[in-house]
Structures are given as structure tokens and as C-alpha cells.
Design a protein around this motif. Structure first.
Motif, PDB file in Angstrom:
ATOM      1  N   LYS A   3     -12.854  -4.224   4.004  1.00 12.18           N
ATOM      2  CA  LYS A   3     -11.721  -4.891   3.355  1.00 12.18           C
ATOM      3  C   LYS A   3     -11.044  -5.812   4.357  1.00 12.18           C
ATOM      4  O   LYS A   3     -10.791  -5.413   5.502  1.00 12.18           O
ATOM      5  CB  LYS A   3     -10.721  -3.866   2.849  1.00 12.18           C
ATOM      6  CG  LYS A   3     -11.275  -3.089   1.674  1.00 12.18           C
ATOM      7  CD  LYS A   3     -10.175  -2.662   0.734  1.00 12.18           C
ATOM      8  CE  LYS A   3     -10.754  -2.319  -0.619  1.00 12.18           C
ATOM      9  NZ  LYS A   3     -10.184  -1.086  -1.159  1.00 12.18           N
ATOM     10  N   VAL A   5      -7.887  -7.464   5.777  1.00  8.52           N
ATOM     11  CA  VAL A   5      -6.442  -7.206   5.778  1.00  8.52           C
ATOM     12  C   VAL A   5      -5.758  -8.271   6.613  1.00  8.52           C
ATOM     13  O   VAL A   5      -6.117  -8.458   7.780  1.00  8.52           O
ATOM     14  CB  VAL A   5      -6.115  -5.835   6.425  1.00  8.52           C
ATOM     15  CG1 VAL A   5      -4.649  -5.488   6.229  1.00  8.52           C
ATOM     16  CG2 VAL A   5      -7.009  -4.736   5.893  1.00  8.52           C
ATOM     17  N   TYR A  30     -12.002  -1.669   7.760  1.00  4.27           N
ATOM     18  CA  TYR A  30     -11.128  -2.844   7.683  1.00  4.27           C
ATOM     19  C   TYR A  30     -11.508  -3.937   8.661  1.00  4.27           C
ATOM     20  O   TYR A  30     -11.849  -3.667   9.814  1.00  4.27           O
ATOM     21  CB  TYR A  30      -9.669  -2.425   7.944  1.00  4.27           C
ATOM     22  CG  TYR A  30      -9.225  -1.324   7.035  1.00  4.27           C
ATOM     23  CD1 TYR A  30      -8.946  -1.577   5.697  1.00  4.27           C
ATOM     24  CD2 TYR A  30      -9.129  -0.002   7.499  1.00  4.27           C
ATOM     25  CE1 TYR A  30      -8.568  -0.551   4.837  1.00  4.27           C
ATOM     26  CE2 TYR A  30      -8.756   1.026   6.653  1.00  4.27           C
ATOM     27  CZ  TYR A  30      -8.470   0.742   5.327  1.00  4.27           C
ATOM     28  OH  TYR A  30      -8.099   1.757   4.477  1.00  4.27           O
ATOM     29  N   ASP A  83      -8.128  -9.076   0.945  1.00  5.24           N
ATOM     30  CA  ASP A  83      -8.023  -7.931   0.035  1.00  5.24           C
ATOM     31  C   ASP A  83      -6.645  -7.307   0.093  1.00  5.24           C
ATOM     32  O   ASP A  83      -6.102  -6.867  -0.915  1.00  5.24           O
ATOM     33  CB  ASP A  83      -9.064  -6.861   0.409  1.00  5.24           C
ATOM     34  CG  ASP A  83     -10.486  -7.351   0.190  1.00  5.24           C
ATOM     35  OD1 ASP A  83     -10.822  -7.637  -0.974  1.00  5.24           O
ATOM     36  OD2 ASP A  83     -11.237  -7.471   1.180  1.00  5.24           O
ATOM     37  N   ILE A  84      -6.114  -7.233   1.327  1.00  3.11           N
ATOM     38  CA  ILE A  84      -4.825  -6.568   1.511  1.00  3.11           C
ATOM     39  C   ILE A  84      -3.926  -7.468   2.346  1.00  3.11           C
ATOM     40  O   ILE A  84      -4.279  -7.855   3.464  1.00  3.11           O
ATOM     41  CB  ILE A  84      -5.001  -5.193   2.210  1.00  3.11           C
ATOM     42  CG1 ILE A  84      -5.947  -4.301   1.386  1.00  3.11           C
ATOM     43  CG2 ILE A  84      -3.658  -4.510   2.428  1.00  3.11           C
ATOM     44  CD1 ILE A  84      -6.455  -3.076   2.132  1.00  3.11           C
ATOM     45  N   ILE A  86      -0.341  -7.711   4.212  1.00  6.13           N
ATOM     46  CA  ILE A  86       0.790  -6.888   4.656  1.00  6.13           C
ATOM     47  C   ILE A  86       1.901  -7.788   5.198  1.00  6.13           C
ATOM     48  O   ILE A  86       1.766  -8.401   6.256  1.00  6.13           O
ATOM     49  CB  ILE A  86       0.344  -5.847   5.710  1.00  6.13           C
ATOM     50  CG1 ILE A  86      -0.788  -4.968   5.118  1.00  6.13           C
ATOM     51  CG2 ILE A  86       1.534  -4.993   6.155  1.00  6.13           C
ATOM     52  CD1 ILE A  86      -1.272  -3.855   6.022  1.00  6.13           C
ATOM     53  N   GLY A 133      -6.781  -6.667  -5.338  1.00 11.44           N
ATOM     54  CA  GLY A 133      -5.954  -6.939  -4.171  1.00 11.44           C
ATOM     55  C   GLY A 133      -4.805  -5.960  -4.086  1.00 11.44           C
ATOM     56  O   GLY A 133      -4.480  -5.281  -5.068  1.00 11.44           O
ATOM     57  N   HIS A 134      -4.243  -5.877  -2.889  1.00 12.79           N
ATOM     58  CA  HIS A 134      -3.080  -5.001  -2.678  1.00 12.79           C
ATOM     59  C   HIS A 134      -2.103  -5.755  -1.777  1.00 12.79           C
ATOM     60  O   HIS A 134      -2.480  -6.211  -0.698  1.00 12.79           O
ATOM     61  CB  HIS A 134      -3.545  -3.681  -2.026  1.00 12.79           C
ATOM     62  CG  HIS A 134      -2.524  -2.585  -2.073  1.00 12.79           C
ATOM     63  ND1 HIS A 134      -2.825  -1.278  -1.754  1.00 12.79           N
ATOM     64  CD2 HIS A 134      -1.208  -2.586  -2.397  1.00 12.79           C
ATOM     65  CE1 HIS A 134      -1.740  -0.520  -1.898  1.00 12.79           C
ATOM     66  NE2 HIS A 134      -0.743  -1.297  -2.271  1.00 12.79           N
ATOM     67  N   ILE A 136       1.364  -5.476   0.333  1.00 14.41           N
ATOM     68  CA  ILE A 136       2.309  -4.514   0.904  1.00 14.41           C
ATOM     69  C   ILE A 136       3.507  -5.295   1.444  1.00 14.41           C
ATOM     70  O   ILE A 136       3.336  -6.341   2.079  1.00 14.41           O
ATOM     71  CB  ILE A 136       1.660  -3.756   2.093  1.00 14.41           C
ATOM     72  CG1 ILE A 136       0.330  -3.108   1.698  1.00 14.41           C
ATOM     73  CG2 ILE A 136       2.636  -2.761   2.711  1.00 14.41           C
ATOM     74  CD1 ILE A 136       0.401  -1.747   1.115  1.00 14.41           C
ATOM     75  N   ARG A 177      -2.305  -4.513  -6.846  1.00 14.91           N
ATOM     76  CA  ARG A 177      -1.280  -3.526  -6.553  1.00 14.91           C
ATOM     77  C   ARG A 177      -0.210  -4.099  -5.636  1.00 14.91           C
ATOM     78  O   ARG A 177      -0.494  -4.971  -4.815  1.00 14.91           O
ATOM     79  CB  ARG A 177      -1.909  -2.317  -5.876  1.00 14.91           C
ATOM     80  CG  ARG A 177      -2.616  -1.429  -6.839  1.00 14.91           C
ATOM     81  CD  ARG A 177      -4.020  -1.154  -6.402  1.00 14.91           C
ATOM     82  NE  ARG A 177      -4.745  -0.502  -7.476  1.00 14.91           N
ATOM     83  CZ  ARG A 177      -5.299   0.708  -7.392  1.00 14.91           C
ATOM     84  NH1 ARG A 177      -5.234   1.376  -6.254  1.00 14.91           N
ATOM     85  NH2 ARG A 177      -5.908   1.235  -8.412  1.00 14.91           N
ATOM     86  N   ILE A 244      -2.293   2.325   1.519  1.00 16.87           N
ATOM     87  CA  ILE A 244      -3.448   1.458   1.278  1.00 16.87           C
ATOM     88  C   ILE A 244      -4.629   2.260   0.736  1.00 16.87           C
ATOM     89  O   ILE A 244      -5.369   1.796  -0.123  1.00 16.87           O
ATOM     90  CB  ILE A 244      -3.868   0.768   2.609  1.00 16.87           C
ATOM     91  CG1 ILE A 244      -2.847  -0.292   2.991  1.00 16.87           C
ATOM     92  CG2 ILE A 244      -5.256   0.152   2.502  1.00 16.87           C
ATOM     93  CD1 ILE A 244      -3.052  -0.834   4.382  1.00 16.87           C
TER      94      ILE A 244
END
Ligand code: NAD
Length: 313
Positions: A3, A5, A30, A83-84, A86, A133-134, A136, A177, A244
Motif C-alpha cells: 500500500k 502511504v 507499506y 492508498d493512504i 495521512i 482509499g483511506h 487519516i 474511509r 489503518i
């Protein structure tokens, strides 16, 4: 596969720790893109990343306050595939509002609020297309409860909470998310930087009584609270990794159980009076004994005031 990040504000503190924790994941799940405004400040991160540097962790420059920098950074990511995301970059601001210029206040919003919004605007369209996707957002307990002399910082985190609460609904439709992490005090440079700023402060336009409440009542109890209740950046990184990796990540994530009574107070009395009066009493009637008061509060807190937190373990 791995993923991707992307993390903002990785030269120090929580951002640095999250970057390192994810890059050192045992299963190498990651690919971390650790970003910071000034790559000259990379040494601490590179050292902490050790072997992971150049493998599961790479660096890119990114200033969340600049449209151009944000666009350029995301364009430099392979296929713009993140994907993520932050959103960690943030700045504090402490002191009586009379002594803070509107320009300084705007700088806080520019980083804490518009910085994260700018990132989300840049990354979200690709996440929507992929229907995954996420996102944060590093909020704070101060995104849920106002704190005296932190008026503008608190407002910037409240703004973020409102933005995200609204966004979460449509993002759900796209299978994206959104999670807020809400730490209490954390031992980082954040605290040091704010104390340094405070030491330099001259309080123009502030009456002597207010200065006295700030310097002699608020500051000492704030230092006590940091001492008594502070978590480490590593704690917050572990909580973030848990969020996560959760199959159904929560939207709100308090990290410090000592702070749950404060949030509960707010929801226990819809007039808001209970919160205001409790904080008034804590500051002006128990100020010098703040940490003792807080430990008593903690012991007395009945289970109905406890809220679930995300724990680092
Ligand atoms: P920190 O000062 O160590 O880290 C903040 C990072 O953001 C720094 O590396 C800084 O260079 C970076 N940054 C600032 N402006 C930027 C910009 N325009 N572009 C890119 N990066 C920028 O402090 P921290 O405690 O690690 O703070 C991280 C986040 O955690 C912040 O959003 C903060 O509000 C939040 N937070 C901190 C605490 C605490 O007590 N330390 C508590 C709750 C929430």
C-alpha cells in the motif's frame, strides 16, 4: 501488493514516528512516501528509518500551504496512486487572543485546516476513481473540546472535524474511509516550539490580569498536564497503524483514555454549561493542583463517562 502511504510533516514528532513505524512493518506491507517542507531536515527521519530508507521509505518535498508544492508532490507519485493519505502537518498557537494578530491566526488555519483540505482535494479524485482509499487526519482532543488560551488552534481542529464529518458521508459512497486521530498531549517538538514562542511573547494589548492568568495559572498547569498525561509519538504511531489496519476503521479515535471524561462531559450536558464550569473550576480553583485533580477525576469517573479509545498495544 504494497500500500502506498503519503504522510505530511515527517521531519519530526508524530509524522516521523508514523513514517518509520509503517516503513518497518514486518510484512513490508507499506511503501511510505514521507514528506516534509524542507528536505534539509531529513536527518532525524533517515536515521530512525535505518535499513528501510530507500526501500520501504522514500522522501519527497511537500509544503501543505502551497497549491503548487502539493500538486507537484502528488504528480511525482507513480500513477498518482496513493492508498493512504495521512494529514499530519500542523502548528500550534498559544496565548491570549488580544496579543495574536489575525495574520498569525490565518497561518494556523492555512496549515492545520487548508493544508489538509488542499491534500484531500488533490488525492481524493484518484481515490474516487479507484473506489478505494483511506484518509487519516491528525486532529486532537482539542478538535472536540475547547481549551482556554488555545482558542485559535482549537478552532482550526474543530474546523477539520466539521469538514471531515461532512466529507465522510459522500466518501463512504465511494468506498473511501476517513478517520480522525484525536490525541491528548504528546511529547514532541510541538510542545517545545510553543513554549519557546510563549517565552518570546510580549503580550501587546493584553491587560495585566489576563497576562497573569495565562502565565501564572494556565502555563504551569499545562506543563503539569503534559508531564502527567502525555503520550509518546510512538504511542500515536501505533494507534494510527491500528486504525489503518482495522477491517472497519472508526471515524473518531481518541488515543488517551484519561481524556475520555472530558469528551463525555460535553455530551452529558447539551447546554454546554457543565464543560465550561468544569474547566473554570479546574483552572481557577484547582489550577496549582491540576494533575492531582485530574487523577482524582480519573478514579471517580464512572463507567458511563468512559469512552472507548484506540490503544497503542
Ligand atoms: P511537530 O511540530 O513535531 O510536527 C509537526 C510537523 O508538521 C513538523 O515536522 C513541521 O515541520 C510540519 N509542518 C508544519 N507546517 C508545515 C507545512 N506547511 N507543510 C508541511 N509540513 C509542515 O509536532 P507533532 O506533535 O508531531 O504534530 C503533528 C500533528 O499532531 C499536528 O497536526 C498536531 O496538531 C497534532 N497533535 C499534536 C499534539 C501534541 O501534543 N504534540 C496533540 C494532538 C494533536
Amino acid at each position: 501488493g504494497q500500500k502506498v502511504v503519503l504522510i505530511t510533516g515527517c521531519s519530526s514528532g508524530i509524522g516521523l514516528r508514523i513514517a518509520v513505524t509503517l516503513a518497518k512493518d514486518e510484512k513490508k506491507r507499506y511503501h511510505v512516501i514521507a514528506t516534509m517542507r524542507d528536505l534539509k531536515k531529513k536527518d532525524k527521519l533517515v536515521e530512525a528509518a535505518g535499513d528501510a530508507y530507500g526501500k520501504t521509505l522514500v522522501l519527497l518535498p511537500l509544503d501543505v500551504c502551497s497549491d503548487e508544492s502539493v500538486k507537484q508532490c502528488v504528480n511525482n507519485v507513480k500513477d498518482r496512486h496513493i492508498d493512504i493519505l495521512i494529514n499530519n502537518a500542523g502548528v500550534g498557537l498559544l496565548g491570549p487572543v488580544e496579543s495574536i494578530s489575525i495574520e498569525e491566526m490565518k497561518r494556523v488555519f492555512e496549515t492545520n485546516f487548508f493544508g489538509a483540505v488542499r491534500m484531500i482535494k488533490e488525492v481524493m479524485p484518484d481515490m474516487k476513481k479507484r473506489r478505494s482509499g483511506h484518509i487519516i487526519v491528525m486532529s486532537s482532543v482539542m478538535g472536540l473540546q475547547g481549551v482556554v488560551f488555545n482558542d485559535v488552534y482549537t478552532a482550526s481542529k474543530f474546523a477539520m472535524e466539521g469538514f471531515c464529518e461532512s466529507m465522510a458521508v459522500q466518501l463512504l459512497k465511494f468506498n473511501i474511509r476517513l478517520s480522525m486521530i484525536e490525541p491528548g498531549p504528546v511529547h514532541t517538538e510541538f510542545e517545545t516550539k510553543m513554549m519557546e514562542d510563549v517565552a518570546k511573547m510580549e503580550y501587546p494589548g493584553v491587560d495585566a490580569e489576563t497576562v497573569r492568568y495565562f502565565k501564572d495559572v494556565y502555563l504551569p498547569s499545562s506543563v503539569d498536564i503534559f508531564e502527567a498525561m502525555g503520550q509518546s509519538p510512538d504511542d500515536i504511531a501505533k494507534c494510527t497503524k491500528k486504525v489503518i489496519e482495522s477491517s472497519s476503521p472508526r471515524f473518531r479515535n481518541l488515543t488517551n483514555s484519561l481524556y475520555t471524561p472530558i469528551v463525555a462531559l460535553k455530551y452529558a450536558d447539551e447546554t454546554g454549561g457543565l464543560s465550561v464550569n468544569t474547566f473554570y473550576n479546574l483552572l481557577f480553583n484547582f489550577g496549582p493542583l491540576m494533575h492531582i485533580t485530574m487523577s482524582i477525576l480519573k478514579c471517580l469517573t464512572c463507567s458511563c463517562l468512559r469512552r472507548r479509545t484506540i490503544s497503542p498495544n
